[in-house]
Scaffold this motif. Structure first.
Motif, PDB file in Angstrom:
ATOM      1  N   VAL A  33       0.828  -1.201   0.000  1.00 53.12           N
ATOM      2  CA  VAL A  33       0.000   0.000   0.000  1.00 53.12           C
ATOM      3  C   VAL A  33       0.866   1.256   0.000  1.00 53.12           C
ATOM      4  CG1 VAL A  33      -1.819   1.273   1.174  1.00 53.12           C
ATOM      5  CG2 VAL A  33      -1.824  -1.226   1.232  1.00 53.12           C
ATOM      6  N   MET A  34       0.567   2.163  -0.916  1.00 55.45           N
ATOM      7  CA  MET A  34       1.183   3.480  -0.938  1.00 55.45           C
ATOM      8  C   MET A  34       0.116   4.519  -0.653  1.00 55.45           C
ATOM      9  SD  MET A  34       4.472   3.513  -1.462  1.00 55.45           S
ATOM     10  CE  MET A  34       4.684   5.228  -1.964  1.00 55.45           C
ATOM     11  N   GLY A  35       0.526   5.589  -0.014  1.00 57.04           N
ATOM     12  CA  GLY A  35      -0.427   6.619   0.332  1.00 57.04           C
ATOM     13  C   GLY A  35       0.088   8.016   0.090  1.00 57.04           C
ATOM     14  N   TRP A  36      -0.841   8.927  -0.060  1.00 55.92           N
ATOM     15  CA  TRP A  36      -0.564  10.352  -0.064  1.00 55.92           C
ATOM     16  C   TRP A  36      -1.104  10.941   1.230  1.00 55.92           C
ATOM     17  CZ3 TRP A  36       2.470  13.300  -3.042  1.00 55.92           C
ATOM     18  CH2 TRP A  36       2.849  12.809  -4.298  1.00 55.92           C
ATOM     19  N   TYR A  37      -0.302  11.776   1.840  1.00 57.13           N
ATOM     20  CA  TYR A  37      -0.640  12.424   3.090  1.00 57.13           C
ATOM     21  C   TYR A  37      -0.473  13.924   2.907  1.00 57.13           C
ATOM     22  CZ  TYR A  37       0.709   7.707   4.579  1.00 57.13           C
ATOM     23  OH  TYR A  37       0.842   6.351   4.705  1.00 57.13           O
ATOM     24  N   ARG A  38      -1.108  14.691   3.765  1.00 58.25           N
ATOM     25  CA  ARG A  38      -0.908  16.127   3.712  1.00 58.25           C
ATOM     26  C   ARG A  38      -0.897  16.708   5.111  1.00 58.25           C
ATOM     27  NH1 ARG A  38      -6.664  18.044   0.987  1.00 58.25           N
ATOM     28  NH2 ARG A  38      -8.006  17.713   2.837  1.00 58.25           N
ATOM     29  N   GLN A  39      -0.186  17.797   5.237  1.00 62.14           N
ATOM     30  CA  GLN A  39      -0.128  18.517   6.492  1.00 62.14           C
ATOM     31  C   GLN A  39      -0.379  19.985   6.208  1.00 62.14           C
ATOM     32  OE1 GLN A  39       3.473  18.079   8.804  1.00 62.14           O
ATOM     33  NE2 GLN A  39       2.364  18.547  10.679  1.00 62.14           N
ATOM     34  N   ALA A  40      -1.513  20.459   6.656  1.00 65.51           N
ATOM     35  CA  ALA A  40      -1.887  21.853   6.487  1.00 65.51           C
ATOM     36  C   ALA A  40      -1.333  22.675   7.637  1.00 65.51           C
ATOM     37  CB  ALA A  40      -3.404  21.981   6.417  1.00 65.51           C
ATOM     38  N   PRO A  41      -1.215  23.977   7.447  1.00 71.03           N
ATOM     39  CA  PRO A  41      -0.708  24.832   8.514  1.00 71.03           C
ATOM     40  C   PRO A  41      -1.501  24.660   9.805  1.00 71.03           C
ATOM     41  CG  PRO A  41      -0.794  26.055   6.467  1.00 71.03           C
ATOM     42  CD  PRO A  41      -1.491  24.743   6.214  1.00 71.03           C
ATOM     43  N   GLU A  46      -2.270  14.037   7.784  1.00 68.61           N
ATOM     44  CA  GLU A  46      -3.379  13.130   7.603  1.00 68.61           C
ATOM     45  C   GLU A  46      -3.261  12.387   6.280  1.00 68.61           C
ATOM     46  OE1 GLU A  46      -7.198  14.987   7.058  1.00 68.61           O
ATOM     47  OE2 GLU A  46      -6.386  16.598   5.817  1.00 68.61           O
ATOM     48  N   LEU A  47      -3.743  11.165   6.269  1.00 67.68           N
ATOM     49  CA  LEU A  47      -3.801  10.370   5.051  1.00 67.68           C
ATOM     50  C   LEU A  47      -4.987  10.825   4.218  1.00 67.68           C
ATOM     51  CD1 LEU A  47      -2.767   7.855   3.421  1.00 67.68           C
ATOM     52  CD2 LEU A  47      -4.476   6.539   4.696  1.00 67.68           C
ATOM     53  N   VAL A  48      -4.752  11.121   2.955  1.00 70.56           N
ATOM     54  CA  VAL A  48      -5.839  11.549   2.086  1.00 70.56           C
ATOM     55  C   VAL A  48      -6.214  10.505   1.048  1.00 70.56           C
ATOM     56  CG1 VAL A  48      -5.341  13.993   2.424  1.00 70.56           C
ATOM     57  CG2 VAL A  48      -4.278  12.786   0.507  1.00 70.56           C
ATOM     58  N   ALA A  49      -5.286   9.650   0.665  1.00 72.94           N
ATOM     59  CA  ALA A  49      -5.572   8.631  -0.333  1.00 72.94           C
ATOM     60  C   ALA A  49      -4.579   7.496  -0.208  1.00 72.94           C
ATOM     61  CB  ALA A  49      -5.528   9.209  -1.748  1.00 72.94           C
ATOM     62  N   ALA A  50      -5.023   6.285  -0.481  1.00 72.66           N
ATOM     63  CA  ALA A  50      -4.155   5.121  -0.431  1.00 72.66           C
ATOM     64  C   ALA A  50      -4.511   4.179  -1.559  1.00 72.66           C
ATOM     65  CB  ALA A  50      -4.278   4.402   0.914  1.00 72.66           C
ATOM     66  N   ILE A  51      -3.507   3.463  -2.039  1.00 72.59           N
ATOM     67  CA  ILE A  51      -3.720   2.515  -3.120  1.00 72.59           C
ATOM     68  C   ILE A  51      -2.894   1.270  -2.878  1.00 72.59           C
ATOM     69  CG2 ILE A  51      -1.944   3.644  -4.534  1.00 72.59           C
ATOM     70  CD1 ILE A  51      -3.638   2.835  -7.003  1.00 72.59           C
ATOM     71  N   ALA A  52      -3.519   0.125  -3.026  1.00 71.60           N
ATOM     72  CA  ALA A  52      -2.835  -1.148  -2.915  1.00 71.60           C
ATOM     73  C   ALA A  52      -2.188  -1.507  -4.243  1.00 71.60           C
ATOM     74  CB  ALA A  52      -3.807  -2.246  -2.484  1.00 71.60           C
TER      75      ALA A  52
END
Length: 118
Positions: A33-41, A46-52
């Motif tokens: 699984v790979m994921g995209w995360y983001r951190q806002a000011p 937080e994890l926003v999307a994941a794909i196996a």
């Protein structure tokens, strides 16, 4: 050591689109699984999307219908297509191997900054 290099961020107007790329290199083997995360000011990452590896995906409610995660296993690259961007999407975006529970496995890369503003 595994390296994660994100690219594709920038300044975009509300309603615009961006495509982020994440190149993974180093000692990797059959990442599930790979994921995209983001951190806002002022906020936590937080994890926003994941794909196996097989293509199954999951999204945070805040981005469903607007973001699409994909991966090219042969190139060890993961993408995030972001459409209809909103000011609240402004954040530094990171990619990482996900442990299946929304947590990154490797050392974090530098991320790529996405700023949504008119």
């Amino acid at each position: 050591q595994v390296q994660l290099v994100e690219s594709g961020g920038g300044l975009v107007q509300p309603g615009g689109s961006l495509r982020l790329s994440c190149a993974v290199s180093g000692s990797i083997f059959n990442i599930n699984v790979m994921g995209w995360y983001r951190q806002a000011p002022g906020r936590q990452r937080e994890l926003v999307a994941a794909i196996a590896r097989g293509g199954n995906t999951n999204y945070a409610d805040s981005v469903k219908g607007r973001f699409t995660i994909s991966r090219d296993n042969g190139k060890n690259t993961v993408y995030l297509q972001m459409n209809d961007l909103k000011p609240e999407d402004t954040a530094v975006y990171y990619c990482n191997r996900d442990n299946g529970r929304g947590n990154g496995v490797y050392y974090w890369g530098k991320g790529t900054l996405v700023t949504v503003s008119s």
